[in-house]
Motif scaffolding. Structure first.
Motif, mmCIF file in Angstrom:
data_model
loop_
_atom_site.group_PDB
_atom_site.id
_atom_site.type_symbol
_atom_site.label_atom_id
_atom_site.label_comp_id
_atom_site.label_asym_id
_atom_site.label_seq_id
_atom_site.Cartn_x
_atom_site.Cartn_y
_atom_site.Cartn_z
ATOM 1 N N GLY B 9 26.573 25.060 19.494
ATOM 2 C CA GLY B 9 26.559 24.613 20.889
ATOM 3 C C GLY B 9 25.140 24.533 21.420
ATOM 4 O O GLY B 9 24.193 24.396 20.655
ATOM 5 N N PRO B 10 24.957 24.614 22.759
ATOM 6 C CA PRO B 10 26.016 24.931 23.701
ATOM 7 C C PRO B 10 26.988 23.784 23.931
ATOM 8 O O PRO B 10 26.618 22.624 23.852
ATOM 9 C CB PRO B 10 25.246 25.268 24.987
ATOM 10 C CG PRO B 10 23.976 24.508 24.884
ATOM 11 C CD PRO B 10 23.636 24.464 23.421
ATOM 12 N N SER B 12 29.239 22.211 26.720
ATOM 13 C CA SER B 12 29.315 22.186 28.173
ATOM 14 C C SER B 12 30.594 21.476 28.599
ATOM 15 O O SER B 12 30.846 20.349 28.186
ATOM 16 C CB SER B 12 28.083 21.479 28.745
ATOM 17 O OG SER B 12 28.068 21.578 30.143
ATOM 18 N N SER B 84 32.519 31.187 30.573
ATOM 19 C CA SER B 84 31.202 30.935 29.956
ATOM 20 C C SER B 84 30.781 32.158 29.156
ATOM 21 O O SER B 84 30.625 33.255 29.708
ATOM 22 C CB SER B 84 30.157 30.621 31.037
ATOM 23 O OG SER B 84 30.487 29.448 31.737
ATOM 24 N N LYS B 106 28.316 28.842 21.857
ATOM 25 C CA LYS B 106 28.045 29.150 23.259
ATOM 26 C C LYS B 106 28.754 28.117 24.135
ATOM 27 O O LYS B 106 28.540 26.917 23.983
ATOM 28 C CB LYS B 106 26.550 29.145 23.540
ATOM 29 C CG LYS B 106 26.196 29.566 24.962
ATOM 30 C CD LYS B 106 24.706 29.712 25.153
ATOM 31 C CE LYS B 106 24.382 30.212 26.544
ATOM 32 N NZ LYS B 106 22.922 30.420 26.727
ATOM 33 N N LEU B 107 29.608 28.596 25.009
ATOM 34 C CA LEU B 107 30.380 27.738 25.912
ATOM 35 C C LEU B 107 29.853 27.895 27.329
ATOM 36 O O LEU B 107 29.697 29.016 27.820
ATOM 37 C CB LEU B 107 31.862 28.111 25.859
ATOM 38 C CG LEU B 107 32.787 27.381 26.832
ATOM 39 C CD1 LEU B 107 32.849 25.900 26.497
ATOM 40 C CD2 LEU B 107 34.180 28.006 26.798
ATOM 41 N N ILE B 108 29.597 26.771 27.984
ATOM 42 C CA ILE B 108 29.149 26.774 29.382
ATOM 43 C C ILE B 108 30.148 25.966 30.186
ATOM 44 O O ILE B 108 30.399 24.790 29.886
ATOM 45 C CB ILE B 108 27.738 26.165 29.518
ATOM 46 C CG1 ILE B 108 26.724 26.999 28.723
ATOM 47 C CG2 ILE B 108 27.337 26.076 30.983
ATOM 48 C CD1 ILE B 108 25.348 26.378 28.649
ATOM 49 N N ILE B 109 30.720 26.601 31.194
ATOM 50 C CA ILE B 109 31.651 25.913 32.091
ATOM 51 C C ILE B 109 30.894 25.561 33.372
ATOM 52 O O ILE B 109 30.418 26.443 34.092
ATOM 53 C CB ILE B 109 32.878 26.786 32.428
ATOM 54 C CG1 ILE B 109 33.553 27.265 31.133
ATOM 55 C CG2 ILE B 109 33.857 26.001 33.301
ATOM 56 C CD1 ILE B 109 34.052 26.163 30.242
ATOM 57 N N LYS B 110 30.794 24.281 33.652
ATOM 58 C CA LYS B 110 30.037 23.812 34.818
ATOM 59 C C LYS B 110 30.937 23.731 36.048
ATOM 60 O O LYS B 110 31.949 23.043 36.018
ATOM 61 C CB LYS B 110 29.441 22.446 34.514
ATOM 62 C CG LYS B 110 28.465 22.416 33.351
ATOM 63 C CD LYS B 110 27.903 21.024 33.144
ATOM 64 C CE LYS B 110 28.996 20.022 32.837
ATOM 65 N NZ LYS B 110 28.457 18.664 32.564
#
Lengths: 113, 111
Positions: B9-10, B12, B84, B106-110
């Motif tokens: 990742g990340p 998104s 996240s 790696k996870l990113i929640i916007k």
């Protein structure tokens, strides 16, 4: 039911010293594994103990050692500390004797100066 | 080839969307598969375990296992900013029962 307990939570040591970390597994769990984690790195497997016997070992130098007691509590020791040993050391316990679900302690953050 | 592979990742994903995390493994006879979530500075936390082919659902999480393709995935529905984190895939090596870990996604929640 108490979780996995690691002590101490934080530790600062000087290069060349040795350190002992402790892990008390969940009651009834007989398998204890140790991992090293550095920033940006995945979990690096150190060793696993089951019923007081080291069952698996990772690719770490002999300075890293461990043991497990009859009550399943485990200790790991690092001798002749190097700056590169600074890391989060995690302990995980499992109920099965076949690599079942592992539950982690909060870790010991070791800083070598 | 690594025994357990994950895209670092990340990744998104917009809030409310489905996040899809993937993991492949090399040991064809592996029997146990796990997904862990790790927040920055914290220890990994078990989210899901799956042992047979198909889907397993737990709340907003669904684990999918395809042993023929040596592939396991984690779907997170209605993603929240609190999701996240880094998601770790782990597989039991059948020969010595050791857990083998992927490097994590790696996870990113916007919002």
């Amino acid at each position: 039911k108490a979780g996995v307990t690691q002590t101490p939570r934080y530790l600062i040591k000087t290069r060349g010293q040795q350190v002992t970390l402790s892990c008390s597994p969940i009651s009834g769990h007989r398998s204890v594994s140790w991992y090293q984690q550095t920033p940006g790195q995945g979990l690096q497997f150190l060793f696993e103990y089951f019923s007081e016997t080291q069952r698996n070992k990772g690719n770490f130098p002999g300075r890293f050692s461990g043991r497990q007691f009859s009550n399943s509590r485990s200790e790991m020791n690092v001798s002749t500390l190097e700056l590169g040993d600074s890391a989060l050391y995690l302990c995980a316990s499992s109920l099965w004797d076949s690599g079942g679900e592992a539950f982690f302690g909060q870790g010991t953050r070791l800083t070598v100066v | 080839q690594k025994e357990v592979e994950q895209n670092s990742g990340p990744l998104s994903v917009p809030e409310g969307a489905i996040a899809s995390l993937n993991c492949t493994y090399s040991d064809r006879v592996s029997q146990s598969f796990f997904w862990y979530r790790q927040y920055s500075g914290k220890s990994p936390e078990l989210i899901m375990s799956i042992y047979s082919n198909g889907d397993k659902e737990d709340g907003r999480f669904t684990a999918q296992l395809n042993k023929a393709s040596q592939y396991v995935s984690l779907l997170i529905r209605d993603s929240q900013p609190s999701d996240s984190a880094t998601y770790l895939c782990a597989v039991t090596r059948d020969s010595n029962y050791q857990l083998i870990w992927g490097a994590g996604t790696k996870l990113i929640i916007k919002p």
